[in-house]
Write a protein that holds these residues in place. Sequence first.
Motif, PDB file in Angstrom:
ATOM      1  N   UNK A 116      11.126   1.895 -15.655  1.00  0.00           N
ATOM      2  CA  UNK A 116      10.888   1.321 -17.065  1.00  0.00           C
ATOM      3  C   UNK A 116      10.554  -0.219 -16.847  1.00  0.00           C
ATOM      4  N   UNK A 117      10.249  -0.810 -15.728  1.00  0.00           N
ATOM      5  CA  UNK A 117      10.353  -2.115 -15.479  1.00  0.00           C
ATOM      6  C   UNK A 117       9.525  -2.682 -14.396  1.00  0.00           C
ATOM      7  N   UNK A 118       9.269  -1.756 -13.536  1.00  0.00           N
ATOM      8  CA  UNK A 118       8.652  -2.335 -12.266  1.00  0.00           C
ATOM      9  C   UNK A 118       7.226  -1.781 -11.787  1.00  0.00           C
ATOM     10  N   UNK A 119       6.293  -2.474 -11.383  1.00  0.00           N
ATOM     11  CA  UNK A 119       4.942  -2.066 -10.665  1.00  0.00           C
ATOM     12  C   UNK A 119       5.077  -2.772  -9.342  1.00  0.00           C
ATOM     13  N   UNK A 120       4.924  -1.624  -8.218  1.00  0.00           N
ATOM     14  CA  UNK A 120       4.685  -2.287  -7.096  1.00  0.00           C
ATOM     15  C   UNK A 120       3.304  -2.288  -6.351  1.00  0.00           C
ATOM     16  N   UNK A 121       2.819  -3.500  -6.119  1.00  0.00           N
ATOM     17  CA  UNK A 121       1.186  -3.657  -5.849  1.00  0.00           C
ATOM     18  C   UNK A 121       1.313  -4.170  -4.336  1.00  0.00           C
ATOM     19  N   UNK A 122       0.174  -3.597  -3.632  1.00  0.00           N
ATOM     20  CA  UNK A 122      -0.029  -3.688  -2.617  1.00  0.00           C
ATOM     21  C   UNK A 122      -1.511  -4.252  -2.109  1.00  0.00           C
ATOM     22  N   UNK A 123      -1.804  -5.279  -1.493  1.00  0.00           N
ATOM     23  CA  UNK A 123      -3.135  -5.793  -1.270  1.00  0.00           C
ATOM     24  C   UNK A 123      -3.211  -5.801   0.317  1.00  0.00           C
ATOM     25  N   UNK A 124      -4.248  -5.104   0.766  1.00  0.00           N
ATOM     26  CA  UNK A 124      -4.621  -4.953   2.027  1.00  0.00           C
ATOM     27  C   UNK A 124      -3.204  -3.998   2.725  1.00  0.00           C
ATOM     28  N   UNK A 125      -2.971  -4.414   4.038  1.00  0.00           N
ATOM     29  CA  UNK A 125      -1.898  -3.611   5.004  1.00  0.00           C
ATOM     30  C   UNK A 125      -0.678  -4.399   4.773  1.00  0.00           C
TER      31      UNK A 125
END
Length: 423
Positions: free
Chosen positions: A405-414
Amino acid sequence: MNWIEDLRWRGMIQDIMPGTAEQLQKEMTTGYIGFDPTADSLHIGSLVPILLLVHLQKNGHKPIALVGGATGMIGDPTGKSEERNLLDEEALQRNIKGVHNQLARYLNFDPSLPNAAEMANNYDWFKPISFIDFLRDTGKHITVNYMMAKDSVKKRIEGETGISYTEFAYQLMQGYDYYHLYVNKGVKLQMGGSDQWGNITTGTELIRRKAGGEAFAFTCPLIKKADGGKFGKTESGNVWLDPVRTTPYQFYQFWLNATDTDAEGWIKIFTFLERSVIEALLTRHKENPGARELQKVLAKEVTTFVHGEEEYNKAIETSGKLFSNQHAPAESLSVEDIESMDGVTRFDYPVAKINEGIDVISFLAETGIFPSKGEARKTIGGVSLNRKKVEDIAMKVDASFLLHGKYILAQKGKKNYYLVVVG
């Protein structure tokens, strides 16, 4: 093997003045390196000069770290195609304080030691000198012909922008630093990057002509990446020694992701491991490069030296959470797992926008993961949210993306991870 020969083996000596090795074997010698206070933190390009001072002290000599409070107001023309903006005194003092605090972490300043490290600021001796006094007492000892023969000056004179008198006089000021430290602190050695050789030898020449003395010097090669890229630069910019600018996790990842060729050279330059240990490590790496033991040892040694063992252990822990089980859904990460990801760049984002739903391009730009919508649109193919690749630029990011209900984990490239905290 004496320590100068050890530095040669490590690839840390390019130019050396005759008699320098003999001087260092003869007696405890005071040596210095200058640091340019253009920012309130040093970056990893400054690690080699820092390491040279540490090597100097470890081998029984006395190091002085000189912060260029005065020369920082002028600007070194070396390697520059045009004159840089001059810093005002307030910014300069802030930068000097930041650099001073960093250097104090790597050298031993205990006054009870015969070779205790010292800090110096050339503003302290330049401030009371009048322009007339400097021209009369120092300028007359170095000819214009001598100064114009230096590569850094010659390139600027022959270039389109030319060189101002301000920057032309820089080498004279740096030369005077060496003279002042020679007379007042008994300094007989200056070290620096190979691009500083011209400025350094102006100092030894000034000592010879003005004081009738003999001084010594050596330089280290400028570090380059095997692929021709600039050392210490990433997609996010400079790799800083300040843990606020570059987190220990990001710092660790920089070294861990070194190519085999770079790591083979960097393990000698950036660590204090013994030659036998390094050679055995290189042999094992050649036999099994896939294990990446070389990069792991390099990352451990440099991160521990710069940030300490505790921060290294946190970086390892974060790496494990992010990389060890890439195929597991992000939902399997606990709140504790997410909150203890030390070093991952965090962005706060308003919950109202997520509840309404926002297009992924705007989300990536507004959180700061990309500097603009255009950049986000251009490289969207290399982005994942909660370990799922983004395949549709029209996709909406809404409350269904929230972990716990609080977090979004984002990844850009490796390698680049970001945690968006929604609230």
